[in-house]
Design an enzyme around this catalytic site. Structure first.
Site, PDB file in Angstrom:
ATOM      1  N   ASN A 199       0.810  -1.215   0.000  1.00  0.00           N
ATOM      2  CA  ASN A 199       0.000   0.000   0.000  1.00  0.00           C
ATOM      3  C   ASN A 199       0.845   1.266   0.000  1.00  0.00           C
ATOM      4  OD1 ASN A 199      -2.511  -1.252  -0.022  1.00  0.00           O
ATOM      5  ND2 ASN A 199      -2.539  -1.480   2.208  1.00  0.00           N
ATOM      6  N   HIS A 409       0.516  -6.680 -33.717  1.00  0.00           N
ATOM      7  CA  HIS A 409       0.873  -7.947 -33.076  1.00  0.00           C
ATOM      8  C   HIS A 409       0.429  -7.905 -31.624  1.00  0.00           C
ATOM      9  CE1 HIS A 409       4.453  -8.634 -36.073  1.00  0.00           C
ATOM     10  NE2 HIS A 409       3.283  -8.952 -36.590  1.00  0.00           N
ATOM     11  N   HIS A 478       2.688  -1.344 -26.790  1.00  0.00           N
ATOM     12  CA  HIS A 478       1.639  -1.066 -25.811  1.00  0.00           C
ATOM     13  C   HIS A 478       1.716  -2.113 -24.702  1.00  0.00           C
ATOM     14  CE1 HIS A 478      -1.186   1.940 -27.880  1.00  0.00           C
ATOM     15  NE2 HIS A 478      -0.038   1.934 -28.550  1.00  0.00           N
ATOM     16  N   GLU A 479       1.276  -1.708 -23.499  1.00  0.00           N
ATOM     17  CA  GLU A 479       1.373  -2.545 -22.298  1.00  0.00           C
ATOM     18  C   GLU A 479       2.817  -2.984 -22.022  1.00  0.00           C
ATOM     19  OE1 GLU A 479      -2.396  -2.401 -24.047  1.00  0.00           O
ATOM     20  OE2 GLU A 479      -0.962  -3.867 -24.794  1.00  0.00           O
ATOM     21  N   GLU A 497       3.024   3.082 -25.472  1.00  0.00           N
ATOM     22  CA  GLU A 497       1.873   3.521 -24.676  1.00  0.00           C
ATOM     23  C   GLU A 497       2.347   3.689 -23.227  1.00  0.00           C
ATOM     24  OE1 GLU A 497      -2.721   2.083 -24.117  1.00  0.00           O
ATOM     25  OE2 GLU A 497      -1.106   0.624 -23.806  1.00  0.00           O
ATOM     26  N   GLU A 503      -8.088   5.377 -24.766  1.00  0.00           N
ATOM     27  CA  GLU A 503      -9.129   4.354 -24.904  1.00  0.00           C
ATOM     28  C   GLU A 503      -9.911   4.123 -23.619  1.00  0.00           C
ATOM     29  OE1 GLU A 503      -5.444   1.879 -23.805  1.00  0.00           O
ATOM     30  OE2 GLU A 503      -5.902   3.696 -24.947  1.00  0.00           O
TER      31      GLU A 503
END
Length: 700
Positions: A199, A409, A478-479, A497, A503
């Site tokens: 946390n 891809h 991306h990711e 990204e 999005e």
């Protein structure tokens, strides 16, 4: 021998305590010393004020060796460097790399291992890293921890993301350091995969503002063969400690001599514009390893993508795999597949008509039916199209229209599968003349147990960029892990990204109106972002009356993002039919370039506003973008950056009188006027709004 060691240590303390290094401007000072236990520590001051209090440094090895104490100094070397280099693509046509350097050569008295700690001090901040030199033979070792501290001087206002090892796709939280607590944030925010184990752990880059008006950013540069650094927060004494992402068996990094860690960076200024304009992260990376870069070009593109996010079409061809003919196992089409030959031709026609370079097509290849959430390994082969996508016909049609196709891809997180198929996938791209690929890594990583931010995945993302470069192909990931300037070394790594993109506005609680005012101070410091701006139909109920989701900006702000969010790969993300309804506003997207000669950050305050103006690399045209958060804003901008004795046509795309990101997001006005470098331009931005301006010389 013990007495000799004591003498060495005492001499070392004297020499190190006398060592201090200043930035070229002499405004930033770094001091390095060893404690009485031989632990390396450093401090940082800015204009005489403490920024980083005494903070410990070091590495812990898996074999128990504590490379964070009991050191002696063997030597100190200083150097200075001042040069300019030319990026292939960028915000500037030339970048200055100017710093003073000091290297401390240390010997570990318990193990006789040697380690160098190198500092580079720039006018905008300091960078340091650990280097493991080669001695006689190759030494293999495993890092189990890095104990680098950043002890800040107060309870600074902080823009932070949860320390998630798998995703950066969160809205930024803005709290004092003392109030950081991940248990109190909304976790139901559209992110499917969350790997949060503390946390009180946050991601870097971490942007802060002190009560005294100092801006402070903690980040890293040149992450290669090493895991991403997160930060553990002690909310009581404002201590930040590096936290390295583990691999599947709990180790942090496998290294050998010679090797280095990434640079740990601290930017500091009393002017927020210095942070957002800094090129320090880029400068800390190695020069380009690609000799011929003529094939690396900026691209503006449209594509079959947004229609899936808004529910108009699907990536998959047949829905669930249950929709198969039991005898033939043939997929039964649902009729909602977006990546059809016919639909792709429609996008190609639109791109050709309006001068776009490329068309992206997602969902063109078999495998989309049931992979998500099932942790399957062999989902895609990256070469087999669906029955309704004729890749050869699309190729010939695009070529006849002088439009390039952008490959997609989606790896489904199955990294081993992608690497096994990579050469065949690239061969297909070369055959059909795709210059670039958008890669995706949605879901949990395979090999199982690995995180997106671990050493293995860092190496994978960099490996893909290298192999694409070998084949003269550009990559947009991306990711992936967030960039740390690696696009200097491999400029075909054209964009990524690695943050919460546009999005999320289509199907989740969306992005806060302040989101785009924070990203330039955090994510974009490491490299260009494929944010996919340009959404004109703001509210999703236009597709389904029951939907309440919407983009949390005005239409005018969507235009401004093409300037404020730097990327040499820019998408006009909305549907062609939506642009046809607003062609006057669409003109700005057509006009704005994606590669720049120079950039000037005119106004900046993280979480509040940003105004930047950029000059086209290949013309005398300037483009200005100004954005604000949830608060309306008025400002006046001097156009003194324009060439003297030249008149310019200014086309101003601004929020309408009743514009508001939630109530009236599509209200905008377009004003044309003549200006010079003596003009002061008054800008008015609605709540969640922005202004975009094109400035083009008038032939006299």
């Amino acid at each position: 021998m013990k007495n000799l060691s004591l003498i060495i240590c005492c001499c070392s303390f004297y020499l190190i305590n006398a060592q201090q290094i200043l930035s070229p401007s002499k405004e930033i000072s770094v001091a390095f010393s060893l404690t009485d236990r031989g632990a390396p520590t450093y401090t940082l001051t800015y204009k005489g004020n403490s920024v980083i209090k005494p903070s410990k440094m070091g590495i812990v090895l898996k074999d128990g060796t504590l490379l964070n104490q009991n050191f002696a100094l063997e030597d100190v070397k200083t150097d200075t460097f001042d040069d300019h280099w030319t990026p292939v693509l960028g915000e500037e046509s030339a970048i200055r790399n100017h710093y003073n350097q000091i290297t401390f050569h240390l010997k570990h008295l318990d193990s006789d291992k040697k380690i160098d700690i190198v500092f580079k001090v720039y006018d905008e901040g300091v960078a340091f890293r650990y280097e493991f030199p080669f001695e006689n033979k190759v030494d293999y070792f495993v890092i189990s921890d890095e104990t680098t501290e950043f002890n800040v001087t107060g309870d600074h206002n902080t823009f932070w993301l949860p320390g998630d090892y798998d995703s950066q796709e969160y809205n930024y939280n803005e709290t004092p350091l003392s109030k950081i607590d991940i248990s109190k944030i909304n976790r139901d925010n559209g992110i499917a995969l969350q790997s949060i184990t503390s946390n009180f752990r946050v991601q870097s880059p971490l942007m802060m503002r002190s009560a005294e008006g100092l801006y402070l950013n903690i980040f890293e540069a040149a992450v290669n063969n090493y895991p991403v650094m997160h930060l553990d927060v002690n909310t009581k004494n404002f201590q930040l400690t590096s936290n390295l992402v583990p691999n599947a068996v709990g180790d942090k990094a496998y290294l050998r001599t010679p090797s280095t860690t990434p640079w740990r960076t601290i930017m500091v200024s009393d002017d927020a514009r210095d942070i957002v304009a800094s090129k320090m992260i880029l400068n800390l990376n190695e020069p380009s390893k690609i000799e011929d870069t003529s094939w690396i070009k900026p691209m503006k593109y449209v594509g079959i993508w947004w229609e899936m996010h808004v529910g108009k079409a699907t990536w998959d061809y047949a829905g669930s795999q249950n929709a198969q003919n039991a005898e033939s196992q043939a997929l039964i089409p649902t009729g909602k597949h977006g990546a059809t030959t016919e639909n792709t031709k429609r996008y190609i026609d639109f791109a050709a008509k309006h001068g776009f370079d490329g068309v992206l097509v997602e969902g063109w290849n078999v495998g989309w039916e049931d992979w998500f959430g099932n942790w399957k390994e062999d989902v895609f082969d990256f070469t087999t199209p669906y029955p309704d996508f004729d890749i050869e016909e699309v190729h010939h049609y695009a070529k006849s229209k002088d439009v390039k196709m952008i490959m997609h891809h989606e790896t489904s997180g199955s990294v081993g599968n992608y690497e096994r198929h990579l050469d065949r996938a690239m061969a297909l791209m070369k055959k059909y003349e795709y210059p670039a690929v958008k890669t995706g890594y949605v879901g949990r990583i395979i090999p199982r147990g690995e995180f997106h931010d671990g050493q293995a995945m860092v190496n994978h993302f960099n490996f893909v960029a290298q192999r694409m470069a070998d084949n003269q192909l550009m990559v947009n990931s991306h990711e992936s892990t967030r960039p740390t300037g690696y696009h200097r070394t491999y400029p075909n790594f054209i964009a990524a990204e690695a943050a919460r993109g546009n999005e999320f506005n289509a199907w989740s609680n969306g992005n806060l109106p302040s989101h785009e005012t924070v990203l330039p101070f955090t994510r974009l410091l490491g490299g260009p972002m494929d944010y996919t701006p340009g959404i004109f139909e703001i509210k999703m109920d236009v597709y389904d009356p029951s939907k309440t989701e919407q983009v949390h900006t005005t239409l005018a702000k969507q235009l401004a993002l093409y300037v404020t969010m730097y990327s040499p790969l820019q998408m006009a993300a909305d549907l062609p039919e939506n642009y046809e309804k607003y062609l006057d506003a669409f003109q700005f997207i057509k006009d704005v370039p994606a590669d720049w000669q120079t950039s000037k950050y005119l106004e900046a305050e993280p979480g509040d506003y940003l105004t930047v103006v950029r000059k086209d690399k290949h013309s005398e045209n300037w483009f200005l973008g100004a954005i604000t958060d949830e608060n309306p804003r008025h400002t006046e901008i001097k156009l003194d950056f324009l060439s003297p004795s030249t008149m310019y046509k200014a086309i101003i795309y601004q929020d309408g009188e009743d514009a508001h990101w939630e109530k009236h997001p599509k209200s905008y006005n377009i004003i044309t006027k003549t200006v010079t470098n003596k003009t002061k331009l008054k800008l008015k931005m609605a709540a969640g709004g922005g202004t975009a301006v094109s400035l083009m010389p008038i032939d006299q």
